[in-house]
Design a protein around this motif. Structure first.
Motif, PDB file in Angstrom:
ATOM      1  N   VAL A 154       0.855  -1.186   0.000  1.00  0.00           N
ATOM      2  CA  VAL A 154       0.000   0.000   0.000  1.00  0.00           C
ATOM      3  C   VAL A 154       0.889   1.232   0.000  1.00  0.00           C
ATOM      4  CG1 VAL A 154      -1.727   1.344   1.242  1.00  0.00           C
ATOM      5  CG2 VAL A 154      -1.904  -1.120   1.203  1.00  0.00           C
ATOM      6  N   VAL A 155       1.720   1.337   1.023  1.00  0.00           N
ATOM      7  CA  VAL A 155       2.593   2.487   1.184  1.00  0.00           C
ATOM      8  C   VAL A 155       3.981   2.107   0.684  1.00  0.00           C
ATOM      9  CG1 VAL A 155       3.586   4.105   2.836  1.00  0.00           C
ATOM     10  CG2 VAL A 155       1.291   3.198   3.210  1.00  0.00           C
ATOM     11  N   ALA A 156       4.443   2.784  -0.340  1.00  0.00           N
ATOM     12  CA  ALA A 156       5.783   2.505  -0.842  1.00  0.00           C
ATOM     13  C   ALA A 156       6.814   3.071   0.124  1.00  0.00           C
ATOM     14  CB  ALA A 156       5.966   3.113  -2.218  1.00  0.00           C
ATOM     15  N   PRO A 157       7.883   2.316   0.383  1.00  0.00           N
ATOM     16  CA  PRO A 157       8.918   2.867   1.254  1.00  0.00           C
ATOM     17  C   PRO A 157       9.657   3.985   0.532  1.00  0.00           C
ATOM     18  CG  PRO A 157       9.694   0.842   0.286  1.00  0.00           C
ATOM     19  CD  PRO A 157       8.250   1.019  -0.139  1.00  0.00           C
ATOM     20  N   GLU A 158      10.369   4.755   1.311  1.00  0.00           N
ATOM     21  CA  GLU A 158      11.179   5.802   0.698  1.00  0.00           C
ATOM     22  C   GLU A 158      12.120   5.144  -0.315  1.00  0.00           C
ATOM     23  OE1 GLU A 158      12.480   8.244   4.403  1.00  0.00           O
ATOM     24  OE2 GLU A 158      11.750   6.250   4.948  1.00  0.00           O
ATOM     25  N   THR A 159      12.317   5.793  -1.443  1.00  0.00           N
ATOM     26  CA  THR A 159      13.107   5.173  -2.493  1.00  0.00           C
ATOM     27  C   THR A 159      14.521   5.730  -2.595  1.00  0.00           C
ATOM     28  OG1 THR A 159      12.177   6.727  -4.084  1.00  0.00           O
ATOM     29  CG2 THR A 159      11.111   4.561  -3.901  1.00  0.00           C
ATOM     30  N   SER A 160      14.913   6.543  -1.652  1.00  0.00           N
ATOM     31  CA  SER A 160      16.259   7.099  -1.677  1.00  0.00           C
ATOM     32  C   SER A 160      17.275   5.957  -1.738  1.00  0.00           C
ATOM     33  CB  SER A 160      16.493   7.947  -0.425  1.00  0.00           C
ATOM     34  OG  SER A 160      17.800   8.435  -0.426  1.00  0.00           O
ATOM     35  N   PRO A 161      18.228   6.035  -2.649  1.00  0.00           N
ATOM     36  CA  PRO A 161      19.194   4.944  -2.805  1.00  0.00           C
ATOM     37  C   PRO A 161      19.958   4.605  -1.527  1.00  0.00           C
ATOM     38  CG  PRO A 161      19.458   6.563  -4.558  1.00  0.00           C
ATOM     39  CD  PRO A 161      18.462   7.123  -3.593  1.00  0.00           C
ATOM     40  N   HIS A 162      20.183   5.564  -0.655  1.00  0.00           N
ATOM     41  CA  HIS A 162      20.947   5.257   0.552  1.00  0.00           C
ATOM     42  C   HIS A 162      20.160   4.428   1.565  1.00  0.00           C
ATOM     43  CE1 HIS A 162      18.820   8.785   2.146  1.00  0.00           C
ATOM     44  NE2 HIS A 162      19.117   8.326   3.345  1.00  0.00           N
ATOM     45  N   LEU A 163      18.863   4.230   1.341  1.00  0.00           N
ATOM     46  CA  LEU A 163      18.050   3.404   2.246  1.00  0.00           C
ATOM     47  C   LEU A 163      18.034   1.929   1.850  1.00  0.00           C
ATOM     48  CD1 LEU A 163      15.030   5.796   2.833  1.00  0.00           C
ATOM     49  CD2 LEU A 163      16.979   5.354   4.332  1.00  0.00           C
ATOM     50  N   TRP A 164      18.686   1.593   0.765  1.00  0.00           N
ATOM     51  CA  TRP A 164      18.772   0.211   0.304  1.00  0.00           C
ATOM     52  C   TRP A 164      20.243  -0.193   0.302  1.00  0.00           C
ATOM     53  CZ3 TRP A 164      14.422  -2.577  -0.451  1.00  0.00           C
ATOM     54  CH2 TRP A 164      13.220  -1.878  -0.619  1.00  0.00           C
ATOM     55  N   GLN A 165      20.550  -1.336   0.905  1.00  0.00           N
ATOM     56  CA  GLN A 165      21.929  -1.809   0.947  1.00  0.00           C
ATOM     57  C   GLN A 165      22.057  -3.084   0.132  1.00  0.00           C
ATOM     58  OE1 GLN A 165      23.674  -2.067   4.814  1.00  0.00           O
ATOM     59  NE2 GLN A 165      25.665  -2.620   4.013  1.00  0.00           N
ATOM     60  N   ARG A 166      22.995  -3.045  -0.797  1.00  0.00           N
ATOM     61  CA  ARG A 166      23.221  -4.175  -1.708  1.00  0.00           C
ATOM     62  C   ARG A 166      23.787  -5.373  -0.952  1.00  0.00           C
ATOM     63  NH1 ARG A 166      23.977  -4.807  -7.573  1.00  0.00           N
ATOM     64  NH2 ARG A 166      22.631  -2.999  -7.537  1.00  0.00           N
ATOM     65  N   VAL A 167      23.255  -6.544  -1.241  1.00  0.00           N
ATOM     66  CA  VAL A 167      23.772  -7.795  -0.699  1.00  0.00           C
ATOM     67  C   VAL A 167      24.825  -8.287  -1.684  1.00  0.00           C
ATOM     68  CG1 VAL A 167      23.190 -10.169  -0.086  1.00  0.00           C
ATOM     69  CG2 VAL A 167      21.596  -8.326   0.459  1.00  0.00           C
TER      70      VAL A 167
END
Length: 147
Positions: A105-118
């Protein structure tokens, strides 16, 4: 030749710090983690879902995707799954936690720094033991097919 122990200890400390930093960057998703993946089977771009495992022994890591919902009170329904070993890239969401009922429903913030690559190495370690290809059913033994 005289050994300068302070230099030796400093060098060992530097190696330990670098090794610790490398381990910290080697993030691994946990069950229930919000993740986004890229996979040839899913088409171009990032696809967001939840990291999970099958109920088989040995376990196989999967990502579960959900159908979009108009509101958080509507039932949350899984739409498909993919084996983690079939993804080409996986990132873990590191932003503010959202209640599970807000997913799809609610998309999380999409700022690249909020996602960490595995890393590929960590991805291989968490993949588990899976069958030949991503199953054509929602979960093993399910009669709900993937659209």
């Amino acid at each position: 030749m005289r050994t300068d122990y302070r230099t030796f200890v400093a060098a060992l400390l530097a190696v330990w710090v670098l090794a610790s930093a490398a381990d910290a960057a080697d993030i691994r998703p946990t069950i229930g983690s919000r993740v986004r993946v890229k996979a040839l089977a899913l088409g171009p771009g990032w696809h967001e879902g939840m990291f999970n495992r099958t109920r088989t022994e040995p376990a196989c890591s999967i990502v579960v995707f959900f159908k979009p919902r108009p509101s958080r009170t509507d039932a949350l329904e899984a739409s498909s799954t993919i084996y983690v070993r079939d993804v080409t890239a996986l990132e873990v969401y590191t932003g503010a936690p959202q209640p599970f009922q807000d997913w799809a429903v609610v998309a999380p913030e999409t700022s690249p720094h909020l996602w960490q690559r595995v890393t590929p190495e960590a991805l291989r370690k968490v993949s588990g033991v899976c069958g030949a290809a991503t199953p054509r059913s929602l979960l093993p033994g399910s009669d709900q097919s993937i659209g």
